[in-house]
Design an enzyme around this catalytic site. Sequence first.
Site, mmCIF file in Angstrom:
data_model
loop_
_atom_site.group_PDB
_atom_site.id
_atom_site.type_symbol
_atom_site.label_atom_id
_atom_site.label_comp_id
_atom_site.label_asym_id
_atom_site.label_seq_id
_atom_site.Cartn_x
_atom_site.Cartn_y
_atom_site.Cartn_z
ATOM 1 N N ASP A 84 2.418 2.001 -3.068
ATOM 2 C CA ASP A 84 2.608 2.367 -4.488
ATOM 3 C C ASP A 84 1.713 3.508 -4.948
ATOM 4 O OD1 ASP A 84 0.339 0.706 -4.458
ATOM 5 O OD2 ASP A 84 0.808 -0.201 -6.399
ATOM 6 N N HIS A 136 0.836 -1.209 0.000
ATOM 7 C CA HIS A 136 0.000 0.000 0.000
ATOM 8 C C HIS A 136 0.866 1.252 0.000
ATOM 9 C CE1 HIS A 136 -4.018 -1.798 0.331
ATOM 10 N NE2 HIS A 136 -3.414 -2.743 1.014
ATOM 11 N N ASP A 164 1.442 -3.680 -9.352
ATOM 12 C CA ASP A 164 1.055 -4.989 -9.879
ATOM 13 C C ASP A 164 1.355 -5.098 -11.370
ATOM 14 O OD1 ASP A 164 0.092 -5.078 -7.345
ATOM 15 O OD2 ASP A 164 -2.026 -5.206 -7.888
HETATM 16 MG MG MG Z 1 -6.116 -7.348 -8.754
#
Ligand code: MG
Length: 390
Positions: free
Chosen positions: A39, A37, A177
Amino acid sequence: MEEKEIKRMMQEKFAEIYGGEGELFFAPGRVNMIGEHTDYNGGHVFPCALTLGTYAAVKKRGDDVIRMASLNMDDAAIREMTIASASEKSGSWTDYPRGVIWAMAEKGNTIDTGFDVLYYGNIPAGSGLSSSASLEVLTALYLRELYGFDKVEQIDLAFIGQSAESDFVGMKCGIMDQFASAMGKENKAMFLDTNTMKFDYLPLALSDAKIVITNSMVKHELASSEYNTRRAECEKAVGMLKAKYDIATLGELTPEQFEEGKDLITDETIAKRAKHAVYENARTFAAVEALKNNDIATFGKLMNESHVSLRDDYAVSCPEIDELTRWAWDIEGVIGSRITGGGFGGCTVSIIKNDAIDTYKDAVFAKYKEQFDKELEFYVVDPGEGAHKL
Ligand code: MG
Ligand code: ADP
Protein backbone atom coordinates in the site's frame (compact mmCIF):
# COMPACT_ATOMS: atom_id res chain seq x y z
CA MET A 1 -19.18 -9.27 24.68
CA GLU A 2 -22.11 -8.48 22.39
CA GLU A 3 -22.39 -4.98 20.99
CA LYS A 4 -25.44 -4.30 23.17
CA GLU A 5 -23.46 -5.11 26.31
CA ILE A 6 -20.50 -3.05 25.14
CA LYS A 7 -22.77 -0.04 24.63
CA ARG A 8 -24.23 -0.42 28.09
CA MET A 9 -20.78 -0.80 29.66
CA MET A 10 -19.46 2.26 27.80
CA GLN A 11 -22.30 4.42 29.11
CA GLU A 12 -21.85 3.12 32.65
CA LYS A 13 -18.13 3.81 32.63
CA PHE A 14 -18.58 7.16 30.94
CA ALA A 15 -20.99 8.23 33.69
CA GLU A 16 -18.55 6.97 36.34
CA ILE A 17 -15.50 8.69 34.87
CA TYR A 18 -16.93 11.93 33.49
CA GLY A 19 -20.56 12.07 34.56
CA GLY A 20 -23.46 12.25 32.13
CA GLU A 21 -23.90 10.41 28.87
CA GLY A 22 -21.81 10.23 25.72
CA GLU A 23 -22.63 9.65 22.06
CA LEU A 24 -21.42 6.26 20.85
CA PHE A 25 -19.29 5.52 17.80
CA PHE A 26 -17.48 2.51 16.38
CA ALA A 27 -14.64 1.90 13.93
CA PRO A 28 -13.43 -1.59 13.01
CA GLY A 29 -10.01 -3.18 12.74
CA ARG A 30 -9.16 -4.99 9.55
CA VAL A 31 -7.61 -8.10 8.18
CA ASN A 32 -5.78 -8.07 4.89
CA MET A 33 -6.38 -11.16 2.76
CA ILE A 34 -3.51 -10.49 0.34
CA GLY A 35 -1.43 -7.57 -0.92
CA GLU A 36 0.88 -7.00 2.04
CA HIS A 37 3.32 -4.08 2.21
CA THR A 38 2.07 -2.96 -1.19
CA ASP A 39 0.00 0.00 0.00
CA TYR A 40 2.90 2.40 0.43
CA ASN A 41 4.37 1.06 -2.82
CA GLY A 42 1.51 2.19 -5.02
CA GLY A 43 0.22 -1.36 -5.33
CA HIS A 44 -3.04 -3.18 -4.66
CA VAL A 45 -4.45 -4.51 -1.40
CA PHE A 46 -7.40 -6.72 -0.56
CA PRO A 47 -8.52 -6.15 3.04
CA CYS A 48 -11.84 -6.42 4.79
CA ALA A 49 -13.06 -4.67 7.93
CA LEU A 50 -13.77 -6.80 10.99
CA THR A 51 -16.64 -6.73 13.44
CA LEU A 52 -14.00 -6.27 16.14
CA GLY A 53 -12.86 -2.71 16.61
CA THR A 54 -12.76 0.35 18.84
CA TYR A 55 -15.69 2.10 20.50
CA ALA A 56 -15.93 5.67 21.76
CA ALA A 57 -18.36 7.43 24.06
CA VAL A 58 -17.88 11.16 23.67
CA LYS A 59 -19.43 14.44 24.76
CA LYS A 60 -18.58 18.02 23.89
CA ARG A 61 -17.55 20.42 26.66
CA GLY A 62 -18.12 24.15 27.01
CA ASP A 63 -14.46 25.05 27.66
CA ASP A 64 -11.19 24.27 25.85
CA VAL A 65 -10.34 21.18 27.93
CA ILE A 66 -10.01 17.75 26.30
CA ARG A 67 -10.10 14.65 28.46
CA MET A 68 -9.33 11.17 27.14
CA ALA A 69 -9.45 7.79 28.84
CA SER A 70 -9.31 4.24 27.56
CA LEU A 71 -10.65 1.15 29.27
CA ASN A 72 -7.71 -0.68 27.69
CA MET A 73 -5.04 1.61 29.12
CA ASP A 74 -3.74 2.76 32.51
CA ASP A 75 -6.89 1.65 34.38
CA ALA A 76 -8.84 4.20 32.38
CA ALA A 77 -6.90 7.08 33.94
CA ILE A 78 -7.91 10.46 32.57
CA ARG A 79 -5.43 12.18 30.27
CA GLU A 80 -6.10 15.88 30.23
CA MET A 81 -5.04 18.51 27.71
CA THR A 82 -6.34 21.68 26.09
CA ILE A 83 -7.21 22.28 22.45
CA ALA A 84 -3.88 24.09 22.08
CA SER A 85 -1.77 21.41 23.78
CA ALA A 86 -3.59 18.52 22.06
CA SER A 87 -1.36 18.90 19.02
CA GLU A 88 1.80 18.27 21.07
CA LYS A 89 3.11 14.72 21.19
CA SER A 90 2.86 13.04 24.59
CA GLY A 91 4.56 9.71 24.00
CA SER A 92 1.45 7.85 25.18
CA TRP A 93 -1.44 6.18 23.35
CA THR A 94 -3.16 9.57 23.19
CA ASP A 95 -0.79 10.46 20.36
CA TYR A 96 -3.15 8.67 17.97
CA PRO A 97 -6.21 10.80 18.82
CA ARG A 98 -4.00 13.88 19.26
CA GLY A 99 -2.67 13.23 15.77
CA VAL A 100 -6.21 13.11 14.44
CA ILE A 101 -7.13 16.43 16.07
CA TRP A 102 -3.99 17.85 14.50
CA ALA A 103 -4.65 16.32 11.05
CA MET A 104 -8.27 17.53 11.10
CA ALA A 105 -7.09 21.06 11.88
CA GLU A 106 -4.51 20.84 9.07
CA LYS A 107 -7.46 20.32 6.72
CA GLY A 108 -9.19 23.39 8.09
CA ASN A 109 -11.41 21.59 10.60
CA THR A 110 -10.54 23.23 13.91
CA ILE A 111 -12.50 22.33 17.02
CA ASP A 112 -13.78 25.30 19.01
CA THR A 113 -14.52 23.55 22.31
CA GLY A 114 -13.05 20.59 24.13
CA PHE A 115 -14.65 17.18 24.79
CA ASP A 116 -14.58 14.16 27.06
CA VAL A 117 -13.98 10.82 25.41
CA LEU A 118 -13.81 7.24 26.62
CA TYR A 119 -12.40 4.51 24.36
CA TYR A 120 -12.72 0.78 24.50
CA GLY A 121 -11.34 -1.68 21.96
CA ASN A 122 -11.91 -5.40 21.53
CA ILE A 123 -9.20 -5.91 18.92
CA PRO A 124 -6.06 -7.32 20.46
CA ALA A 125 -3.73 -4.28 20.30
CA GLY A 126 -0.38 -4.64 18.60
CA SER A 127 -1.26 -7.84 16.79
CA GLY A 128 -1.54 -6.59 13.24
CA LEU A 129 -5.31 -6.16 13.11
CA SER A 130 -4.92 -2.40 13.15
CA SER A 131 -6.25 -1.24 16.45
CA SER A 132 -4.31 1.97 15.78
CA ALA A 133 -6.11 2.70 12.50
CA SER A 134 -9.46 1.98 14.10
CA LEU A 135 -8.65 4.39 16.92
CA GLU A 136 -7.71 7.08 14.40
CA VAL A 137 -10.67 6.61 12.08
CA LEU A 138 -13.00 6.49 15.08
CA THR A 139 -11.62 9.78 16.39
CA ALA A 140 -11.93 11.42 12.97
CA LEU A 141 -15.52 10.15 12.76
CA TYR A 142 -16.72 11.53 16.10
CA LEU A 143 -14.98 14.86 15.52
CA ARG A 144 -16.77 15.15 12.17
CA GLU A 145 -20.13 14.27 13.71
CA LEU A 146 -19.82 16.37 16.88
CA TYR A 147 -18.35 19.48 15.32
CA GLY A 148 -20.28 19.38 12.04
CA PHE A 149 -17.26 19.05 9.74
CA ASP A 150 -19.62 18.13 6.94
CA LYS A 151 -17.12 18.57 4.11
CA VAL A 152 -15.22 15.59 5.52
CA GLU A 153 -16.37 12.56 3.54
CA GLN A 154 -16.19 8.98 4.71
CA ILE A 155 -13.01 8.30 2.73
CA ASP A 156 -11.42 11.45 4.19
CA LEU A 157 -11.63 9.80 7.61
CA ALA A 158 -9.07 7.36 6.23
CA PHE A 159 -6.76 10.08 4.88
CA ILE A 160 -6.95 12.02 8.15
CA GLY A 161 -6.24 8.87 10.17
CA GLN A 162 -3.29 7.97 7.97
CA SER A 163 -1.88 11.46 8.27
CA ALA A 164 -2.19 11.23 12.06
CA GLU A 165 -0.25 7.96 12.16
CA SER A 166 2.27 8.82 9.48
CA ASP A 167 2.96 12.53 10.01
CA PHE A 168 2.18 12.89 13.73
CA VAL A 169 2.91 9.54 15.39
CA GLY A 170 5.71 8.90 12.89
CA MET A 171 4.82 5.42 11.65
CA LYS A 172 5.07 5.88 7.89
CA CYS A 173 2.11 3.63 7.10
CA GLY A 174 0.24 3.29 3.84
CA ILE A 175 -3.48 3.93 3.43
CA MET A 176 -4.80 0.38 3.67
CA ASP A 177 -5.59 0.11 7.37
CA GLN A 178 -7.45 3.37 7.68
CA PHE A 179 -9.18 2.83 4.34
CA ALA A 180 -10.50 -0.55 5.46
CA SER A 181 -11.63 0.82 8.81
CA ALA A 182 -13.49 3.75 7.24
CA MET A 183 -14.89 2.09 4.11
CA GLY A 184 -15.54 -1.55 5.08
CA LYS A 185 -18.80 -3.28 4.15
CA GLU A 186 -20.44 -6.31 5.67
CA ASN A 187 -19.44 -9.54 3.93
CA LYS A 188 -17.30 -7.69 1.41
CA ALA A 189 -13.60 -7.34 0.85
CA MET A 190 -12.14 -4.28 -0.85
CA PHE A 191 -9.82 -4.41 -3.83
CA LEU A 192 -8.03 -1.10 -3.64
CA ASP A 193 -5.50 0.43 -6.01
CA THR A 194 -3.46 2.57 -3.63
CA ASN A 195 -1.99 4.52 -6.55
CA THR A 196 -5.31 5.85 -7.86
CA MET A 197 -7.50 5.12 -4.78
CA LYS A 198 -9.97 3.37 -7.09
CA PHE A 199 -11.65 0.45 -5.37
CA ASP A 200 -14.18 -2.32 -5.77
CA TYR A 201 -16.21 -4.21 -3.22
CA LEU A 202 -16.15 -7.95 -3.77
CA PRO A 203 -18.14 -10.58 -1.91
CA LEU A 204 -15.82 -12.88 0.01
CA ALA A 205 -17.71 -15.95 -1.12
CA LEU A 206 -15.83 -18.79 0.51
CA SER A 207 -18.76 -21.26 0.37
CA ASP A 208 -17.83 -24.00 2.85
CA ALA A 209 -14.84 -22.21 4.38
CA LYS A 210 -14.17 -19.34 6.78
CA ILE A 211 -11.56 -16.72 7.54
CA VAL A 212 -9.64 -17.74 10.65
CA ILE A 213 -7.28 -15.29 12.31
CA THR A 214 -4.64 -16.81 14.57
CA ASN A 215 -2.92 -14.53 17.05
CA SER A 216 0.69 -15.62 17.57
CA MET A 217 0.73 -13.54 20.78
CA VAL A 218 4.05 -12.13 19.60
CA LYS A 219 3.79 -8.33 19.79
CA HIS A 220 5.25 -6.51 16.83
CA GLU A 221 7.58 -4.24 18.76
CA LEU A 222 10.17 -3.84 16.00
CA ALA A 223 7.52 -2.91 13.53
CA SER A 224 7.73 0.86 13.48
CA SER A 225 11.45 1.25 12.78
CA GLU A 226 11.65 -1.75 10.45
CA TYR A 227 8.57 -0.55 8.61
CA ASN A 228 10.17 2.79 7.95
CA THR A 229 13.34 1.00 6.80
CA ARG A 230 11.37 -1.13 4.30
CA ARG A 231 9.74 1.97 3.00
CA ALA A 232 13.09 3.67 2.47
CA GLU A 233 14.49 0.54 0.78
CA CYS A 234 11.61 0.49 -1.69
CA GLU A 235 12.09 4.17 -2.44
CA LYS A 236 15.76 3.51 -3.17
CA ALA A 237 14.76 0.71 -5.55
CA VAL A 238 12.46 3.10 -7.41
CA GLY A 239 15.33 5.57 -7.64
CA MET A 240 17.58 2.99 -9.28
CA LEU A 241 14.88 1.64 -11.60
CA LYS A 242 14.18 5.16 -12.83
CA ALA A 243 17.21 4.82 -15.12
CA LYS A 244 15.00 2.52 -17.22
CA TYR A 245 11.39 3.19 -16.21
CA ASP A 246 9.49 6.40 -15.72
CA ILE A 247 7.88 5.33 -12.42
CA ALA A 248 7.06 6.85 -9.07
CA THR A 249 6.28 3.58 -7.27
CA LEU A 250 7.06 -0.13 -7.55
CA GLY A 251 3.35 -0.82 -7.96
CA GLU A 252 3.60 0.46 -11.52
CA LEU A 253 5.84 -2.40 -12.65
CA THR A 254 4.79 -5.85 -13.82
CA PRO A 255 6.97 -8.80 -12.76
CA GLU A 256 8.22 -9.02 -16.38
CA GLN A 257 9.35 -5.40 -16.35
CA PHE A 258 10.95 -5.92 -12.97
CA GLU A 259 12.91 -8.91 -14.25
CA GLU A 260 14.15 -6.85 -17.21
CA GLY A 261 15.25 -3.97 -15.02
CA LYS A 262 16.31 -5.61 -11.78
CA ASP A 263 20.05 -5.55 -12.57
CA LEU A 264 19.89 -1.79 -12.08
CA ILE A 265 19.37 -2.46 -8.38
CA THR A 266 22.92 -2.74 -7.10
CA ASP A 267 22.10 -3.82 -3.56
CA GLU A 268 20.94 -7.39 -2.98
CA THR A 269 18.71 -6.59 0.00
CA ILE A 270 17.01 -3.74 -1.80
CA ALA A 271 16.45 -5.99 -4.83
CA LYS A 272 14.66 -8.53 -2.64
CA ARG A 273 12.43 -5.90 -1.07
CA ALA A 274 11.51 -4.56 -4.51
CA LYS A 275 10.85 -8.05 -5.82
CA HIS A 276 8.34 -8.62 -3.04
CA ALA A 277 6.53 -5.35 -3.71
CA VAL A 278 6.21 -6.06 -7.44
CA TYR A 279 5.28 -9.74 -7.23
CA GLU A 280 2.92 -9.25 -4.29
CA ASN A 281 1.02 -6.68 -6.30
CA ALA A 282 0.71 -9.16 -9.18
CA ARG A 283 -0.40 -11.88 -6.76
CA THR A 284 -3.15 -9.63 -5.45
CA PHE A 285 -4.57 -9.23 -8.96
CA ALA A 286 -4.37 -12.96 -9.52
CA ALA A 287 -6.02 -13.70 -6.18
CA VAL A 288 -8.94 -11.39 -6.88
CA GLU A 289 -9.33 -12.95 -10.33
CA ALA A 290 -9.37 -16.40 -8.74
CA LEU A 291 -12.00 -15.31 -6.24
CA LYS A 292 -14.19 -13.96 -9.03
CA ASN A 293 -13.93 -17.38 -10.70
CA ASN A 294 -14.83 -19.13 -7.44
CA ASP A 295 -11.39 -20.70 -7.45
CA ILE A 296 -10.64 -20.58 -3.73
CA ALA A 297 -7.85 -23.14 -4.07
CA THR A 298 -5.83 -20.76 -6.24
CA PHE A 299 -6.62 -17.90 -3.87
CA GLY A 300 -5.19 -19.99 -1.02
CA LYS A 301 -2.10 -20.94 -2.96
CA LEU A 302 -1.40 -17.27 -3.64
CA MET A 303 -1.80 -16.53 0.08
CA ASN A 304 0.86 -19.13 0.83
CA GLU A 305 3.18 -17.66 -1.81
CA SER A 306 2.60 -14.25 -0.28
CA HIS A 307 3.82 -15.57 3.04
CA VAL A 308 6.97 -17.09 1.55
CA SER A 309 7.75 -13.77 -0.10
CA LEU A 310 7.15 -11.81 3.11
CA ARG A 311 9.34 -14.29 4.97
CA ASP A 312 12.26 -14.58 2.56
CA ASP A 313 12.33 -11.44 0.44
CA TYR A 314 10.66 -8.76 2.52
CA ALA A 315 11.86 -10.25 5.83
CA VAL A 316 8.95 -9.09 7.97
CA SER A 317 7.94 -12.41 9.53
CA CYS A 318 9.24 -14.06 12.70
CA PRO A 319 10.17 -17.65 13.64
CA GLU A 320 6.93 -18.29 15.54
CA ILE A 321 4.75 -17.29 12.60
CA ASP A 322 6.88 -19.16 10.10
CA GLU A 323 6.36 -22.37 12.07
CA LEU A 324 2.66 -21.67 12.47
CA THR A 325 2.15 -21.24 8.73
CA ARG A 326 4.21 -24.35 7.96
CA TRP A 327 2.01 -26.41 10.26
CA ALA A 328 -1.13 -24.87 8.79
CA TRP A 329 -0.12 -25.68 5.20
CA ASP A 330 0.18 -29.36 6.16
CA ILE A 331 -3.33 -29.61 7.58
CA GLU A 332 -6.04 -31.00 5.31
CA GLY A 333 -8.73 -28.38 4.76
CA VAL A 334 -6.45 -25.36 5.22
CA ILE A 335 -6.79 -23.61 1.88
CA GLY A 336 -4.24 -20.88 2.54
CA SER A 337 -2.40 -19.27 5.44
CA ARG A 338 -0.09 -16.29 5.75
CA ILE A 339 1.12 -13.57 8.06
CA THR A 340 -1.10 -10.48 7.90
CA GLY A 341 -0.48 -6.87 8.87
CA GLY A 342 2.77 -5.03 9.36
CA GLY A 343 4.69 -8.12 10.48
CA PHE A 344 7.31 -9.10 13.09
CA GLY A 345 4.63 -10.94 15.02
CA GLY A 346 0.91 -10.41 15.19
CA CYS A 347 -1.54 -12.65 13.39
CA THR A 348 -1.87 -15.05 10.54
CA VAL A 349 -4.93 -15.07 8.32
CA SER A 350 -6.09 -18.41 6.97
CA ILE A 351 -8.95 -19.72 4.87
CA ILE A 352 -10.05 -23.01 6.36
CA LYS A 353 -12.84 -25.40 5.42
CA ASN A 354 -15.58 -25.33 8.05
CA ASP A 355 -15.13 -28.97 8.97
CA ALA A 356 -11.37 -28.57 9.43
CA ILE A 357 -11.39 -25.50 11.70
CA ASP A 358 -11.45 -27.44 14.96
CA THR A 359 -8.77 -29.85 13.80
CA TYR A 360 -6.61 -26.88 12.80
CA LYS A 361 -7.10 -25.10 16.11
CA ASP A 362 -6.35 -28.17 18.21
CA ALA A 363 -3.30 -29.16 16.20
CA VAL A 364 -1.55 -25.79 16.07
CA PHE A 365 -2.50 -24.81 19.61
CA ALA A 366 -0.82 -27.88 21.08
CA LYS A 367 2.32 -27.68 18.97
CA TYR A 368 2.72 -23.96 19.56
CA LYS A 369 2.30 -24.33 23.30
CA GLU A 370 4.95 -27.02 23.33
CA GLN A 371 7.45 -25.23 21.10
CA PHE A 372 7.01 -21.59 22.15
CA ASP A 373 5.19 -21.85 25.46
CA LYS A 374 2.51 -19.44 24.29
CA GLU A 375 -1.24 -19.94 23.94
CA LEU A 376 -2.59 -19.07 20.51
CA GLU A 377 -5.85 -17.17 20.22
CA PHE A 378 -8.25 -17.71 17.32
CA TYR A 379 -10.89 -15.46 15.80
CA VAL A 380 -13.26 -16.83 13.18
CA VAL A 381 -14.41 -13.67 11.44
CA ASP A 382 -16.82 -12.27 8.88
CA PRO A 383 -16.17 -8.98 7.09
CA GLY A 384 -17.86 -6.12 8.94
CA GLU A 385 -19.12 -2.58 8.37
CA GLY A 386 -16.84 0.48 8.28
CA ALA A 387 -16.79 3.28 10.88
CA HIS A 388 -20.25 4.42 11.97
CA LYS A 389 -22.27 6.08 14.70
CA LEU A 390 -24.10 3.66 16.96
MG1 MG B 1 -1.30 -0.17 13.67
P1 ADP C 1 -2.04 -2.56 15.68
O1 ADP C 1 -2.50 -1.37 14.94
O2 ADP C 1 -1.56 -3.65 14.78
O3 ADP C 1 -3.02 -3.09 16.67
P2 ADP C 1 -0.10 -0.68 16.63
O4 ADP C 1 1.17 -0.85 17.37
O5 ADP C 1 -0.07 -0.01 15.31
O6 ADP C 1 -0.77 -2.14 16.52
O7 ADP C 1 -1.14 0.10 17.53
C1 ADP C 1 -1.37 -0.27 18.86
C2 ADP C 1 -1.39 0.96 19.72
O8 ADP C 1 -2.57 1.73 19.44
C3 ADP C 1 -1.47 0.67 21.20
O9 ADP C 1 -0.19 0.45 21.75
C4 ADP C 1 -2.11 1.95 21.74
O10 ADP C 1 -1.15 2.98 21.84
C5 ADP C 1 -3.05 2.33 20.62
N1 ADP C 1 -4.40 1.79 20.87
C6 ADP C 1 -5.06 0.87 20.16
N2 ADP C 1 -6.28 0.61 20.70
C7 ADP C 1 -6.40 1.40 21.78
C8 ADP C 1 -7.44 1.61 22.76
N3 ADP C 1 -8.58 0.94 22.74
N4 ADP C 1 -7.18 2.51 23.74
C9 ADP C 1 -6.03 3.20 23.78
N5 ADP C 1 -5.04 3.03 22.89
C10 ADP C 1 -5.20 2.16 21.90
